[in-house]
Motif scaffolding. Sequence first.
Motif, PDB file in Angstrom:
ATOM      1  N   MET A  17     -89.188  96.341 -12.144  1.00 28.63           N
ATOM      2  CA  MET A  17     -89.121  97.082 -10.889  1.00 28.63           C
ATOM      3  C   MET A  17     -90.082  96.473  -9.879  1.00 28.63           C
ATOM      4  O   MET A  17     -91.267  96.319 -10.154  1.00 28.63           O
ATOM      5  CB  MET A  17     -89.487  98.553 -11.114  1.00 28.63           C
ATOM      6  CG  MET A  17     -88.445  99.368 -11.837  1.00 28.63           C
ATOM      7  SD  MET A  17     -88.879 101.131 -11.885  1.00 28.63           S
ATOM      8  CE  MET A  17     -87.465 101.767 -12.787  1.00 28.63           C
ATOM      9  N   SER A  18     -89.568  96.170  -8.699  1.00 26.04           N
ATOM     10  CA  SER A  18     -90.408  95.617  -7.645  1.00 26.04           C
ATOM     11  C   SER A  18     -89.855  96.056  -6.297  1.00 26.04           C
ATOM     12  O   SER A  18     -88.699  96.487  -6.189  1.00 26.04           O
ATOM     13  CB  SER A  18     -90.464  94.092  -7.721  1.00 26.04           C
ATOM     14  OG  SER A  18     -89.188  93.531  -7.483  1.00 26.04           O
ATOM     15  N   LEU A  19     -90.674  95.936  -5.264  1.00 29.32           N
ATOM     16  CA  LEU A  19     -90.227  96.266  -3.920  1.00 29.32           C
ATOM     17  C   LEU A  19     -89.528  95.063  -3.306  1.00 29.32           C
ATOM     18  O   LEU A  19     -90.143  94.006  -3.122  1.00 29.32           O
ATOM     19  CB  LEU A  19     -91.413  96.682  -3.048  1.00 29.32           C
ATOM     20  CG  LEU A  19     -92.149  97.965  -3.450  1.00 29.32           C
ATOM     21  CD1 LEU A  19     -93.281  98.242  -2.466  1.00 29.32           C
ATOM     22  CD2 LEU A  19     -91.192  99.151  -3.514  1.00 29.32           C
ATOM     23  N   LEU A  25     -85.848  99.290  -3.418  1.00 27.09           N
ATOM     24  CA  LEU A  25     -86.337  98.922  -4.744  1.00 27.09           C
ATOM     25  C   LEU A  25     -85.370  97.935  -5.379  1.00 27.09           C
ATOM     26  O   LEU A  25     -84.153  98.102  -5.296  1.00 27.09           O
ATOM     27  CB  LEU A  25     -86.449 100.172  -5.621  1.00 27.09           C
ATOM     28  CG  LEU A  25     -86.907  99.960  -7.065  1.00 27.09           C
ATOM     29  CD1 LEU A  25     -88.387  99.611  -7.109  1.00 27.09           C
ATOM     30  CD2 LEU A  25     -86.629 101.207  -7.909  1.00 27.09           C
ATOM     31  N   HIS A  91     -92.415 103.413  -2.909  1.00 27.74           N
ATOM     32  CA  HIS A  91     -93.718 103.038  -3.458  1.00 27.74           C
ATOM     33  C   HIS A  91     -93.630 103.017  -4.985  1.00 27.74           C
ATOM     34  O   HIS A  91     -92.844 103.769  -5.584  1.00 27.74           O
ATOM     35  CB  HIS A  91     -94.805 104.024  -3.026  1.00 27.74           C
ATOM     36  CG  HIS A  91     -94.912 104.188  -1.541  1.00 27.74           C
ATOM     37  ND1 HIS A  91     -95.666 103.348  -0.759  1.00 27.74           N
ATOM     38  CD2 HIS A  91     -94.339 105.093  -0.699  1.00 27.74           C
ATOM     39  CE1 HIS A  91     -95.568 103.719   0.505  1.00 27.74           C
ATOM     40  NE2 HIS A  91     -94.779 104.780   0.569  1.00 27.74           N
ATOM     41  N   LEU A  92     -94.429 102.167  -5.613  1.00 24.65           N
ATOM     42  CA  LEU A  92     -94.463 102.040  -7.069  1.00 24.65           C
ATOM     43  C   LEU A  92     -95.760 102.610  -7.616  1.00 24.65           C
ATOM     44  O   LEU A  92     -96.837 102.402  -7.047  1.00 24.65           O
ATOM     45  CB  LEU A  92     -94.340 100.569  -7.475  1.00 24.65           C
ATOM     46  CG  LEU A  92     -93.052  99.867  -7.058  1.00 24.65           C
ATOM     47  CD1 LEU A  92     -93.128  98.392  -7.413  1.00 24.65           C
ATOM     48  CD2 LEU A  92     -91.840 100.512  -7.710  1.00 24.65           C
ATOM     49  N   ASP A  94     -97.789 102.925 -11.448  1.00 23.25           N
ATOM     50  CA  ASP A  94     -97.838 102.555 -12.857  1.00 23.25           C
ATOM     51  C   ASP A  94     -98.689 103.564 -13.620  1.00 23.25           C
ATOM     52  O   ASP A  94     -99.873 103.750 -13.310  1.00 23.25           O
ATOM     53  CB  ASP A  94     -98.430 101.154 -13.031  1.00 23.25           C
ATOM     54  CG  ASP A  94     -97.498 100.068 -12.509  1.00 23.25           C
ATOM     55  OD1 ASP A  94     -96.316 100.073 -12.894  1.00 23.25           O
ATOM     56  OD2 ASP A  94     -97.951  99.230 -11.709  1.00 23.25           O
ATOM     57  N   PHE A 110     -87.295 105.336 -12.665  1.00 21.63           N
ATOM     58  CA  PHE A 110     -88.431 105.187 -13.567  1.00 21.63           C
ATOM     59  C   PHE A 110     -87.975 104.520 -14.857  1.00 21.63           C
ATOM     60  O   PHE A 110     -86.788 104.532 -15.199  1.00 21.63           O
ATOM     61  CB  PHE A 110     -89.123 106.529 -13.851  1.00 21.63           C
ATOM     62  CG  PHE A 110     -88.250 107.605 -14.438  1.00 21.63           C
ATOM     63  CD1 PHE A 110     -88.162 107.788 -15.815  1.00 21.63           C
ATOM     64  CD2 PHE A 110     -87.531 108.449 -13.616  1.00 21.63           C
ATOM     65  CE1 PHE A 110     -87.375 108.788 -16.358  1.00 21.63           C
ATOM     66  CE2 PHE A 110     -86.730 109.463 -14.142  1.00 21.63           C
ATOM     67  CZ  PHE A 110     -86.659 109.626 -15.512  1.00 21.63           C
ATOM     68  N   ARG A 141     -93.496 102.525 -15.276  1.00 21.38           N
ATOM     69  CA  ARG A 141     -93.486 102.463 -13.808  1.00 21.38           C
ATOM     70  C   ARG A 141     -92.530 103.502 -13.239  1.00 21.38           C
ATOM     71  O   ARG A 141     -91.427 103.714 -13.748  1.00 21.38           O
ATOM     72  CB  ARG A 141     -93.097 101.058 -13.352  1.00 21.38           C
ATOM     73  CG  ARG A 141     -92.971 100.874 -11.860  1.00 21.38           C
ATOM     74  CD  ARG A 141     -92.983  99.406 -11.468  1.00 21.38           C
ATOM     75  NE  ARG A 141     -94.341  98.851 -11.550  1.00 21.38           N
ATOM     76  CZ  ARG A 141     -94.671  97.631 -11.152  1.00 21.38           C
ATOM     77  NH1 ARG A 141     -93.741  96.824 -10.657  1.00 21.38           N
ATOM     78  NH2 ARG A 141     -95.917  97.211 -11.263  1.00 21.38           N
ATOM     79  N   ALA A 143     -90.841 104.684  -9.436  1.00 25.02           N
ATOM     80  CA  ALA A 143     -90.613 104.398  -8.025  1.00 25.02           C
ATOM     81  C   ALA A 143     -90.364 105.718  -7.313  1.00 25.02           C
ATOM     82  O   ALA A 143     -89.483 106.488  -7.703  1.00 25.02           O
ATOM     83  CB  ALA A 143     -89.418 103.467  -7.838  1.00 25.02           C
TER      84      ALA A 143
END
Length: 221
Positions: A17-19, A25, A91-92, A94, A110, A141, A143
Motif C-alpha cells: 500500500m502506497s500513496l 491509494l 493517509h497511511l 502503520d 487495510f 497498514r 489507509a
Amino acid sequence: MRSPLFEAARENDVPGMSLQNGKMLRVRFNGEFLARQGSMVAYQGDVDFAYKGSGGIGKFLKKAVTGEGAPLMSVTGQGDVFLARDAWDVHLIDLEGDSLTVNGENILAFEPGLNWDIQRVQGAGMAAGGLFNTVFTGHGRIAIACHGSPVLLNVDQPTFADTDAAVAWSTSLRTGVRRTATAGALIGRGSGEAFQLAFEGQGFVLVQASEGAPVAQAASG
C-alpha cells in the motif's frame, strides 16, 4: 506526444500500500487485502473483488444494529489496484502491535493481518447517533480518507470533537459523550451539534476539516 502531466501522473512502483498521490491509494499485491466497497477507480492484473460484508456473523449483527463499519470488499489476486473516495485526502497509518480506533466512514483499505472489531463509545446512546467505531489491533497498514486536511490533537487535557469530524484516535483514551448545555446550540459542523465526543487520558485524536460528505436527501413525493 508530450505533457508535464504524463510525468507527474505516472504510477509509482512501490510494493504494497502506497500513496499514488494525495487523493489516491495504490496497492501492488499478490494475495488479499480489504477495501471499502465501491472505492476502486482502476486496476491492472488478475484481480477479483468480492463483497465482504462486515467480517463474520458477529460483526454483521453489530453493523445491522449500529449502522457502523465500512461496507467492505475482499480484493484477491495479483496486480495493481487504485482506490479513492470522492477525492478525499488519503493517509497511511502503520500499526506496530498497538491499537487504533477509526470512524467507519473514514476507512479506505487495510491489510488482512490486522484484527478489527466494532465497538460502542461509552455513554453514547442512540440519541447521540449510536457512535460505534472500528478498533484495529496488531501489525499492518491502514489507509484512511479524510474530507479535508486533518489536525492531530495531542490529548493532554480534556478534549472534545464533533462526532462527524473525529477520524481516528488512540484506543487507550477514555471516551465518552458530552452534551451541550443547550440542546439546540449550533456549535459544531456536523449532524451532532448537541453532542461531542469527549477524550481523556494520554494519546491523540485526528480531526478532519469537515463533517464529511453530505447525506443525500430522499426526494419528496
